[in-house]
Design a protein around this motif. Structure first.
Motif, PDB file in Angstrom:
ATOM      1  N   ASP A 111       0.909  -1.037   0.126  1.00 38.56           N
ATOM      2  CA  ASP A 111       0.014   0.031   0.117  1.00 38.56           C
ATOM      3  C   ASP A 111       0.979   1.285   0.077  1.00 38.56           C
ATOM      4  OD1 ASP A 111      -1.827   2.094   0.307  1.00 38.56           O
ATOM      5  OD2 ASP A 111      -2.792   1.238   2.289  1.00 38.56           O
ATOM      6  N   GLY A 112       0.886   1.987  -1.000  1.00 34.91           N
ATOM      7  CA  GLY A 112       1.603   3.143  -1.225  1.00 34.91           C
ATOM      8  C   GLY A 112       1.309   4.289  -0.273  1.00 34.91           C
ATOM      9  N   ALA A 113      -0.145   4.336   0.460  1.00 29.83           N
ATOM     10  CA  ALA A 113      -0.545   5.293   1.096  1.00 29.83           C
ATOM     11  C   ALA A 113      -0.172   5.549   2.605  1.00 29.83           C
ATOM     12  CB  ALA A 113      -1.886   5.382   1.086  1.00 29.83           C
ATOM     13  N   VAL A 114       0.610   4.272   2.807  1.00 28.34           N
ATOM     14  CA  VAL A 114       1.314   4.246   4.120  1.00 28.34           C
ATOM     15  C   VAL A 114       2.684   4.129   4.382  1.00 28.34           C
ATOM     16  CG1 VAL A 114      -0.822   3.257   5.441  1.00 28.34           C
ATOM     17  CG2 VAL A 114       0.712   1.784   4.632  1.00 28.34           C
ATOM     18  N   ARG A 115       3.292   4.344   5.029  1.00 25.10           N
ATOM     19  CA  ARG A 115       4.975   4.052   5.251  1.00 25.10           C
ATOM     20  C   ARG A 115       5.198   2.734   5.431  1.00 25.10           C
ATOM     21  NH1 ARG A 115       7.395   2.820   9.251  1.00 25.10           N
ATOM     22  NH2 ARG A 115       6.845   3.087  11.537  1.00 25.10           N
ATOM     23  N   HIS A 116       6.376   2.167   5.446  1.00 22.73           N
ATOM     24  CA  HIS A 116       6.585   0.793   5.492  1.00 22.73           C
ATOM     25  C   HIS A 116       8.034   0.911   5.974  1.00 22.73           C
ATOM     26  CE1 HIS A 116       3.237  -1.027   3.477  1.00 22.73           C
ATOM     27  NE2 HIS A 116       3.582   0.264   2.615  1.00 22.73           N
ATOM     28  N   GLU A 117       8.035  -0.005   7.184  1.00 25.21           N
ATOM     29  CA  GLU A 117       9.444  -0.395   7.799  1.00 25.21           C
ATOM     30  C   GLU A 117       9.556  -1.967   7.459  1.00 25.21           C
ATOM     31  OE1 GLU A 117      11.578   0.420  11.681  1.00 25.21           O
ATOM     32  OE2 GLU A 117      10.744  -1.547  11.767  1.00 25.21           O
ATOM     33  N   ASN A 128      13.576   1.722   5.459  1.00 21.61           N
ATOM     34  CA  ASN A 128      12.353   2.478   5.668  1.00 21.61           C
ATOM     35  C   ASN A 128      11.606   3.092   4.292  1.00 21.61           C
ATOM     36  OD1 ASN A 128      11.783   2.130   8.781  1.00 21.61           O
ATOM     37  ND2 ASN A 128      14.031   3.176   8.683  1.00 21.61           N
ATOM     38  N   VAL A 129      10.663   2.845   4.068  1.00 22.31           N
ATOM     39  CA  VAL A 129       9.841   3.309   2.908  1.00 22.31           C
ATOM     40  C   VAL A 129       8.821   4.529   3.096  1.00 22.31           C
ATOM     41  CG1 VAL A 129       8.759   2.977   0.714  1.00 22.31           C
ATOM     42  CG2 VAL A 129      10.504   1.233   1.646  1.00 22.31           C
ATOM     43  N   PRO A 130       9.159   5.680   2.925  1.00 23.95           N
ATOM     44  CA  PRO A 130       7.966   6.648   3.285  1.00 23.95           C
ATOM     45  C   PRO A 130       6.787   6.541   2.383  1.00 23.95           C
ATOM     46  CG  PRO A 130       9.667   7.775   1.997  1.00 23.95           C
ATOM     47  CD  PRO A 130      10.258   6.531   2.070  1.00 23.95           C
ATOM     48  N   ARG A 131       5.736   6.747   2.918  1.00 24.40           N
ATOM     49  CA  ARG A 131       4.276   6.596   2.052  1.00 24.40           C
ATOM     50  C   ARG A 131       4.629   7.478   0.455  1.00 24.40           C
ATOM     51  NH1 ARG A 131      -0.497  10.118   4.671  1.00 24.40           N
ATOM     52  NH2 ARG A 131       0.504  12.242   3.795  1.00 24.40           N
ATOM     53  N   CYS A 132       4.326   6.837  -0.664  1.00 22.81           N
ATOM     54  CA  CYS A 132       4.683   7.626  -1.917  1.00 22.81           C
ATOM     55  C   CYS A 132       3.202   8.070  -2.579  1.00 22.81           C
ATOM     56  CB  CYS A 132       5.422   6.582  -2.493  1.00 22.81           C
ATOM     57  SG  CYS A 132       4.493   5.089  -2.978  1.00 22.81           S
ATOM     58  N   VAL A 133       2.268   7.860  -2.102  1.00 29.20           N
ATOM     59  CA  VAL A 133       0.733   8.090  -2.794  1.00 29.20           C
ATOM     60  C   VAL A 133       0.044   9.313  -1.603  1.00 29.20           C
ATOM     61  CG1 VAL A 133      -1.496   7.432  -3.334  1.00 29.20           C
ATOM     62  CG2 VAL A 133       0.487   5.912  -3.624  1.00 29.20           C
ATOM     63  N   LYS A 134       0.044  10.566  -2.572  1.00 31.47           N
ATOM     64  CA  LYS A 134      -0.613  11.421  -1.478  1.00 31.47           C
ATOM     65  C   LYS A 134      -2.133  11.115  -1.407  1.00 31.47           C
ATOM     66  CE  LYS A 134       2.676  14.932  -2.755  1.00 31.47           C
ATOM     67  NZ  LYS A 134       3.327  15.974  -3.177  1.00 31.47           N
ATOM     68  N   THR A 135      -2.639  11.163  -0.357  1.00 32.24           N
ATOM     69  CA  THR A 135      -4.269  11.068  -0.206  1.00 32.24           C
ATOM     70  C   THR A 135      -4.738  12.455  -0.358  1.00 32.24           C
ATOM     71  OG1 THR A 135      -3.932  11.604   2.261  1.00 32.24           O
ATOM     72  CG2 THR A 135      -3.917   8.866   1.252  1.00 32.24           C
ATOM     73  N   THR A 136      -5.818  12.390  -1.223  1.00 31.97           N
ATOM     74  CA  THR A 136      -6.516  13.642  -1.140  1.00 31.97           C
ATOM     75  C   THR A 136      -7.994  13.193  -0.817  1.00 31.97           C
ATOM     76  OG1 THR A 136      -7.231  12.852  -3.504  1.00 31.97           O
ATOM     77  CG2 THR A 136      -5.219  14.386  -3.280  1.00 31.97           C
TER      78      THR A 136
END
Length: 118
Positions: A39-45, A69-77
């Protein structure tokens, strides 16, 4: 991710977790490929741990434990429904003339004939 060229005389192990939840825990011989859409809307460790049966001391790099550590990459609108606007239809009302616009016409026949004559 892909692990390759491991010694296949015995089983090697791969463990991958995402935010503490186990994604995979598998034994493999010489290679293993793991792929997962996240899921790109949340960060992942992501914690990746490879255990080579013949390299448990990690000196050769076959056994390792790494955290990514992967930051979220989808901006939620937030979708806002369109607002319906109505344009008022102009109404025409007869205007009342101001006193400067009032023209008084003579009503007697004598006065009318005087206006008509050149």
């Amino acid at each position: 991710m892909q692990l390759a060229d491991y010694n296949a005389e015995k089983q090697n192990e791969l463990i991958v977790t995402d935010n503490g939840a186990e994604l995979v825990s598998v034994n493999f011989a010489s290679s293993h490929r793991f792929q997962r859409n996240l899921d790109g809307a949340v960060r992942h460790e992501l914690v990746v741990e490879a255990k080579a049966w013949n390299g448990l001391d990690s000196k050769q790099g076959w056994s390792f434990k790494k955290t990514l550590n992967v930051p979220r990459c989808v901006k939620t609108t937030t979708t806002v429904p369109p607002v319906q606007t109505t344009t008022p239809v102009p109404t025409t009302t007869p205007s009342t003339p101001t006193p400067s616009q009032v023209v008084t016409w003579p009503t007697s026949s004598k006065a009318v004939s005087q206006l008509v004559r050149p």
